[in-house]
Motif scaffolding. Structure first.
Motif, mmCIF file in Angstrom:
data_model
loop_
_atom_site.group_PDB
_atom_site.id
_atom_site.type_symbol
_atom_site.label_atom_id
_atom_site.label_comp_id
_atom_site.label_asym_id
_atom_site.label_seq_id
_atom_site.Cartn_x
_atom_site.Cartn_y
_atom_site.Cartn_z
ATOM 1 N N ILE A 5 45.749 75.674 49.065
ATOM 2 C CA ILE A 5 45.065 75.293 50.308
ATOM 3 C C ILE A 5 44.432 76.515 50.964
ATOM 4 N N SER A 6 45.128 77.649 50.970
ATOM 5 C CA SER A 6 44.547 78.848 51.583
ATOM 6 C C SER A 6 43.323 79.324 50.797
ATOM 7 N N SER A 50 41.344 77.344 49.158
ATOM 8 C CA SER A 50 40.298 76.381 49.481
ATOM 9 C C SER A 50 39.679 76.692 50.844
ATOM 10 N N HIS A 51 40.511 77.053 51.821
ATOM 11 C CA HIS A 51 39.994 77.394 53.145
ATOM 12 C C HIS A 51 39.131 78.655 53.094
ATOM 13 N N VAL A 60 35.711 77.677 51.644
ATOM 14 C CA VAL A 60 34.872 76.983 52.629
ATOM 15 C C VAL A 60 34.363 77.972 53.682
ATOM 16 N N GLY A 61 35.203 78.897 54.108
ATOM 17 C CA GLY A 61 34.796 79.893 55.092
ATOM 18 C C GLY A 61 33.677 80.785 54.580
#
Length: 193
Positions: free
Chosen positions: A141-142, A144-145, A148-149
């Motif tokens: 998840i990190s 993926s974040h 996106v960032g």
């Protein structure tokens, strides 16, 4: 009869004549007189092309660096929309050069590159937002974040490039696209009393 040429105040020549009463032989016309020329290149310099060119250059370098980071960390297909941002670097160099010297072919080349940069920044924003990140599990998840960032940063930088290209196109069009070519200077003759 219709006049082919008309004055448009782009060049104003003021010639002060001497007084006819105090005239000596050959002294009616002065040796020096003023000529004010509203140069289109000087109008272009009001748009601050050197500063905007430096901003374009740094945006292009930053987008390429982020694209290389995305390619190394996630997938190489992200270079598709980040490597052509080298066009921003070329636009920045040409805009800076156009602001540095009044050489009209450089201004015209900068204009062409800024138009292409404008369209590429629109295309890069669309391609960046359409490309997917790929499958990641719940443990990533990190990652993926972060992905996106970085894509949001690239889209924001391409949006800034779009704004810079629009501003430069506006000011360069004032230098390149002239409304009249059949104009004469406005000549004013002043006589001393």
């Amino acid at each position: 009869m219709r006049y082919t040429f008309k004055p448009d105040d782009c060049m104003v020549i003021t010639i002060p004549l001497g007084s006819i009463r105090s005239i000596r032989e050959g002294q009616l016309m002065p040796e020096k007189f003023t000529c004010i020329f509203k140069d289109a290149y000087k109008v272009f310099l009001k748009g601050r092309p050197k500063e905007l060119g430096a901003a374009q250059l740094s945006i292009g370098a930053f987008v390429i660096c982020i694209g290389i980071l995305l390619a190394l960390e996630y997938d190489g297909h992200h270079l598709v929309y980040t490597l052509p941002c080298a066009l921003y670097i070329a636009s920045g160099i040409l805009s800076f050069a156009a602001g540095k010297s009044p050489f009209m072919p450089v201004v015209k080349l900068s204009f062409i590159f800024n138009v292409i940069s404008l369209f590429w920044s629109i295309a890069a924003i669309v391609i960046c937002s359409v490309m997917s990140q790929g499958p990641y599990g719940r443990n990533d998840i990190s990652k993926s974040h972060m992905f996106v960032g970085l894509k949001v940063v690239i889209c924001v930088l391409c949006g800034l490039e779009l704004i810079l290209a629009l501003v430069l196109i506006y000011w360069e069009s004032k230098a390149i696209c002239r409304p009249h070519f059949n104009t004469l200077p406005l000549i004013t003759i002043k006589q001393d009393v």
